[in-house]
Design a protein around this motif. Structure first.
Motif, PDB file in Angstrom:
ATOM      1  N   GLU A   1       0.913  -1.262   0.175  1.00 38.79           N
ATOM      2  CA  GLU A   1       0.042  -0.036  -0.138  1.00 38.79           C
ATOM      3  C   GLU A   1       0.892   1.012  -0.107  1.00 38.79           C
ATOM      4  OE1 GLU A   1      -3.446   2.147   2.673  1.00 38.79           O
ATOM      5  OE2 GLU A   1      -2.663   0.243   3.485  1.00 38.79           O
TER       6      GLU A   1
ATOM      7  N   ASP B   1       1.258   4.193  -3.002  1.00 38.57           N
ATOM      8  CA  ASP B   1       1.196   5.629  -2.591  1.00 38.57           C
ATOM      9  C   ASP B   1       2.484   6.327  -3.049  1.00 38.57           C
ATOM     10  OD1 ASP B   1      -0.323   7.790  -1.387  1.00 38.57           O
ATOM     11  OD2 ASP B   1       1.333   7.767   0.144  1.00 38.57           O
TER      12      ASP B   1
ATOM     13  N   CYS C   1       2.314   6.345  -7.147  1.00 43.87           N
ATOM     14  CA  CYS C   1       1.068   6.916  -7.741  1.00 43.87           C
ATOM     15  C   CYS C   1       0.563   7.924  -6.798  1.00 43.87           C
ATOM     16  CB  CYS C   1       0.037   5.998  -8.151  1.00 43.87           C
ATOM     17  SG  CYS C   1       0.846   4.581  -9.237  1.00 43.87           S
ATOM     18  N   GLY C   2       0.786   8.158  -5.668  1.00 43.67           N
ATOM     19  CA  GLY C   2       0.037   9.062  -4.883  1.00 43.67           C
ATOM     20  C   GLY C   2       0.363  10.560  -4.913  1.00 43.67           C
ATOM     21  N   HIS C   3       0.083  11.187  -4.068  1.00 42.50           N
ATOM     22  CA  HIS C   3       0.416  12.906  -4.091  1.00 42.50           C
ATOM     23  C   HIS C   3       1.864  13.250  -4.081  1.00 42.50           C
ATOM     24  CE1 HIS C   3      -0.521  16.980  -3.621  1.00 42.50           C
ATOM     25  NE2 HIS C   3       0.155  16.807  -2.422  1.00 42.50           N
TER      26      HIS C   3
ATOM     27  N   LYS D   1      -5.555   9.910  -8.861  1.00 40.83           N
ATOM     28  CA  LYS D   1      -6.302   9.743  -7.624  1.00 40.83           C
ATOM     29  C   LYS D   1      -7.051  11.339  -7.575  1.00 40.83           C
ATOM     30  CE  LYS D   1      -3.996   6.407  -5.146  1.00 40.83           C
ATOM     31  NZ  LYS D   1      -3.072   6.192  -3.926  1.00 40.83           N
TER      32      LYS D   1
END
Length: 122
Positions: A24, A28, A31-33, A105
């Motif tokens: 997880e 993040d 591909c996260g912020h 996202k």
């Protein structure tokens, strides 16, 4: 969300795979912020000392700075252009779905802000 230890983080930054309980965090991270900023720091940061070594060579400062700029601009361009490939490779390496690299996202709040800003009602 569980985060890796310092040792695991260094191994991850070098290119090793993290255990399944940290997947997880990997998603993040890739591909996260602010994922692109982290990616650029990981790839451009380690070569900065080599660019600084150029300043030790004899010659005019404008020539040295020109050489550094001529090397760093293509490095940044190629790093940005290959970000998607690297992101997909790292997701596959961890046994995750490579299509996660394609998804952005967006929360409902982000979508509403976008619509207010760029799609005003008539």
């Amino acid at each position: 969300m569980k985060t890796p230890t310092f040792k695991q983080r260094i191994a991850y930054d070098v290119g090793r795979e993290l255990p399944a309980d940290l997947h997880e965090w990997v998603v993040d991270d890739l591909c996260g912020h602010r994922a692109m900023e982290r990616y650029l720091v990981r790839f451009v940061g380690p070569v900065i000392p080599f660019f600084i070594l150029i300043l030790l060579y004899p010659g005019p400062m404008t020539l040295k700075l020109g050489i550094i700029v001529m090397m760093i601009v293509p490095l940044i361009i190629f790093t940005i252009s290959l970000a998607w490939v690297w992101r997909r490779y790292r997701l596959v390496q961890h046994g995750l779905d490579p299509d996660l690299a394609d998804r952005q996202k967006f929360t409902q709040h982000d979508r509403e802000l976008y619509n207010l800003r760029y799609r005003p009602s008539a």
